[in-house]
Design an enzyme around this catalytic site. Structure first.
Site, PDB file in Angstrom:
ATOM      1  N   ASP A  48       0.840  -1.203   0.000  1.00 15.22           N
ATOM      2  CA  ASP A  48       0.000   0.000   0.000  1.00 15.22           C
ATOM      3  C   ASP A  48       0.875   1.254   0.000  1.00 15.22           C
ATOM      4  OD1 ASP A  48      -2.828   1.161   0.468  1.00 15.22           O
ATOM      5  OD2 ASP A  48      -1.571   2.198   1.941  1.00 15.22           O
ATOM      6  N   TYR A  53       3.508   9.497  -0.555  1.00 15.88           N
ATOM      7  CA  TYR A  53       4.597   8.886   0.208  1.00 15.88           C
ATOM      8  C   TYR A  53       5.948   9.041  -0.491  1.00 15.88           C
ATOM      9  CZ  TYR A  53       0.569   6.448   2.392  1.00 15.88           C
ATOM     10  OH  TYR A  53      -0.629   6.134   2.997  1.00 15.88           O
ATOM     11  N   LYS A  78      -2.296   6.064  -4.513  1.00 11.61           N
ATOM     12  CA  LYS A  78      -3.395   7.017  -4.255  1.00 11.61           C
ATOM     13  C   LYS A  78      -3.099   8.385  -4.846  1.00 11.61           C
ATOM     14  CE  LYS A  78      -3.479   4.819   0.336  1.00 11.61           C
ATOM     15  NZ  LYS A  78      -2.078   4.621   0.727  1.00 11.61           N
ATOM     16  N   HIS A 110      -7.092   9.810  -2.173  1.00 11.64           N
ATOM     17  CA  HIS A 110      -6.481   9.707  -0.835  1.00 11.64           C
ATOM     18  C   HIS A 110      -7.340  10.359   0.251  1.00 11.64           C
ATOM     19  CE1 HIS A 110      -2.222   9.152   0.992  1.00 11.64           C
ATOM     20  NE2 HIS A 110      -3.117   9.032   1.930  1.00 11.64           N
TER      21      HIS A 110
HETATM   22  N1  LIG Z   1      -5.013   6.634   3.584  1.00 10.95           N
HETATM   23  C1  LIG Z   1      -4.437   7.301   4.551  1.00 10.95           C
HETATM   24  O1  LIG Z   1      -4.705   8.490   4.788  1.00 10.95           O
HETATM   25  C2  LIG Z   1      -3.460   6.602   5.430  1.00 10.95           C
HETATM   26  C3  LIG Z   1      -3.038   7.192   6.619  1.00 10.95           C
HETATM   27  C4  LIG Z   1      -2.140   6.489   7.421  1.00 10.95           C
HETATM   28  C5  LIG Z   1      -1.697   5.226   7.021  1.00 10.95           C
HETATM   29  N2  LIG Z   1      -2.102   4.694   5.851  1.00 10.95           N
HETATM   30  C6  LIG Z   1      -1.621   3.362   5.379  1.00 10.95           C
HETATM   31  O2  LIG Z   1      -1.670   2.432   6.451  1.00 10.95           O
HETATM   32  C7  LIG Z   1      -0.369   1.962   6.734  1.00 10.95           C
HETATM   33  C8  LIG Z   1      -0.192   1.699   8.216  1.00 10.95           C
HETATM   34  O3  LIG Z   1      -0.393   2.857   8.980  1.00 10.95           O
HETATM   35  P1  LIG Z   1       0.780   3.630   9.738  1.00 10.95           P
HETATM   36  O4  LIG Z   1       2.041   3.415   8.980  1.00 10.95           O
HETATM   37  O5  LIG Z   1       0.360   5.016   9.947  1.00 10.95           O
HETATM   38  O6  LIG Z   1       0.846   2.971  11.156  1.00 10.95           O
HETATM   39  P2  LIG Z   1       0.788   1.500  11.820  1.00 10.95           P
HETATM   40  O7  LIG Z   1       0.986   0.435  10.812  1.00 10.95           O
HETATM   41  O8  LIG Z   1      -0.393   1.469  12.697  1.00 10.95           O
HETATM   42  O9  LIG Z   1       2.050   1.564  12.786  1.00 10.95           O
HETATM   43  C9  LIG Z   1       3.350   1.705  12.316  1.00 10.95           C
HETATM   44  C10 LIG Z   1       4.246   1.956  13.530  1.00 10.95           C
HETATM   45  O10 LIG Z   1       4.269   0.785  14.358  1.00 10.95           O
HETATM   46  C11 LIG Z   1       5.616   0.312  14.482  1.00 10.95           C
HETATM   47  N3  LIG Z   1       5.534  -1.161  14.448  1.00 10.95           N
HETATM   48  C12 LIG Z   1       5.360  -1.963  13.379  1.00 10.95           C
HETATM   49  N4  LIG Z   1       5.305  -3.247  13.723  1.00 10.95           N
HETATM   50  C13 LIG Z   1       5.453  -3.287  15.065  1.00 10.95           C
HETATM   51  C14 LIG Z   1       5.484  -4.335  16.003  1.00 10.95           C
HETATM   52  N5  LIG Z   1       5.329  -5.607  15.629  1.00 10.95           N
HETATM   53  N6  LIG Z   1       5.667  -4.020  17.319  1.00 10.95           N
HETATM   54  C15 LIG Z   1       5.823  -2.736  17.700  1.00 10.95           C
HETATM   55  N7  LIG Z   1       5.778  -1.691  16.844  1.00 10.95           N
HETATM   56  C16 LIG Z   1       5.600  -1.965  15.538  1.00 10.95           C
HETATM   57  C17 LIG Z   1       6.360   0.894  13.297  1.00 10.95           C
HETATM   58  O11 LIG Z   1       7.719   1.082  13.579  1.00 10.95           O
HETATM   59  P3  LIG Z   1       8.884   0.394  12.650  1.00 10.95           P
HETATM   60  O12 LIG Z   1       8.644   0.811  11.234  1.00 10.95           O
HETATM   61  O13 LIG Z   1      10.123   0.958  13.253  1.00 10.95           O
HETATM   62  O14 LIG Z   1       8.743  -1.084  12.860  1.00 10.95           O
HETATM   63  C18 LIG Z   1       5.671   2.249  13.135  1.00 10.95           C
HETATM   64  O15 LIG Z   1       6.184   3.179  14.055  1.00 10.95           O
HETATM   65  C19 LIG Z   1       0.538   3.071   6.194  1.00 10.95           C
HETATM   66  O16 LIG Z   1       1.870   2.650   6.048  1.00 10.95           O
HETATM   67  C20 LIG Z   1      -0.181   3.412   4.929  1.00 10.95           C
HETATM   68  O17 LIG Z   1       0.087   2.441   3.942  1.00 10.95           O
HETATM   69  C21 LIG Z   1      -2.983   5.358   5.058  1.00 10.95           C
END
Ligand SMILES: NC(=O)c1ccc[n+]([C@@H]2O[C@H](COP(=O)([O-])OP(=O)(O)OC[C@H]3O[C@@H](n4cnc5c(N)ncnc54)[C@H](OP(=O)(O)O)[C@@H]3O)[C@@H](O)[C@H]2O)c1
Length: 276
Positions: A48, A53, A78, A110
């Protein structure tokens, strides 16, 4: 139900989408290239990304180099800003060029920002990209109920197959989830790990301990059991593996109820679902 990197859900248009994707938000190109490579090596087939990004080229390069047939990968990107029909068509072509792909599996608006006119115009451009084969499936992100209603009321040639929104036990976005369910629109849960902000929550820890898994695994599994596509992000191979290793347990009804009580409407990043 078994949830693995290989398991898939069928979208309303018949396309199969992996239950678990690697999210690549906030990754530099170098991080994205390494993380996508690690994810693919560990069985992930969904990635994704987004224009915003600024790592579409890195994702495409890692996918290309993996040697995995393109048809086995599900790649999402997106549109950064809802401006005009022409700008959207151009943005799609640029995303294709950057990723080195012939088609995008899933293309999303997005956010709903820009107002009704721009949303409609940009959606029309995405529809044409679908009809011309540049995009296989189309959806929206951060759309509130009113935005989806507005789109559907105008009449669409291509119905959005997903709405990608923030969902986890600490922000369950129930109204949007319920409405999308009624409409047959699949929810993609972003920030499924609460961006790491609640890993030490006592209820989450208690549930994780009970099943002998990590809090992150409980969060991913929760989203899957709720019927969502889940998009955990990590730059670390060990965590990339851990986050998708959720087939060995099932959260029981009582524990799902406990997790349902954790809703605090926590917004970890942004919440455009109420935009004009
Ligand atoms: N459409 C939108 O507006 C929107 C907004 C936000 C996100 N997204 C999508 O959703 C995806 C996920 O959301 P997100 O990146 O915001 O946050 P998330 O996946 O909820 O959390 C990522 C965070 O958690 C840490 N993490 C990952 N695995 C872990 C584990 N097993 N134990 C402890 N910590 C862990 C990561 O650090 P490390 O990388 O250091 O492991 C990072 O700091 C995004 O990458 C994106 O593709 C979309």
């Amino acid at each position: 139900m078994t949830f693995t990197t290989a398991s898939k859900l069928t979208l309303p248009n018949g396309a199969a989408i992996p239950h678990i994707h690697l999210g690549v938000y906030m990754m530099t190109s170098r991080e994205a290239e390494r993380s996508v490579t690690a994810a693919l090596a560990n069985g992930y087939r969904g990635i994704d990304s987004a224009q915003w990004y600024a790592n579409e080229a890195a994702c495409g390069a890692a996918i290309g180099r993996s040697g995995i047939p393109r048809s086995e990968i599900f790649y999402t990107t997106k549109l950064q800003t809802n401006t005009s029909y022409d700008a959207t068509r151009a943005a799609i072509k640029t995303s294709l060029k950057k990723s080195g792909m012939d088609y995008i599996d899933l293309y999303l608006l997005h956010s709903p920002y820009g107002g009704p006119q721009k949303r409609a115009e940009c959606w029309r451009a995405v529809e044409d990209a679908v009809l011309e084969g540049e995009v296989k499936s189309a959806g929206v992100s951060n759309f509130g109920v009113k935005h989806i209603k507005e789109l559907l009321d105008r009449g669409v040639r291509v119905k959005p197959v997903v709405n990608q929104i923030e969902v986890h036990p600490f922000n369950q976005n129930r109204e949007i989830v319920e409405y999308c369910k009624e409409q047959g629109i699949v929810i993609e849960a972003y920030a499924p790990l609460v961006r790491g902000m609640r890993m030490r929550h006592p209820v989450l820890r208690e549930v994780a301990k009970k099943y002998g898994v990590t809090p992150a695994q409980v969060l991913v599994r929760w989203g899957l059991q709720m019927g969502f596509v889940v998009l955990p992000k990590s730059t670390k191979e060990q965590r990339i593996k851990e986050n998708a290793d959720v087939a060995g347990f099932e959260i029981g009804e009582e524990d799902m109820k406990k997790l349902a009580e954790l809703d605090e409407g926590l917004v970890t990043d942004w919440d455009p679902t109420d935009a004009a």
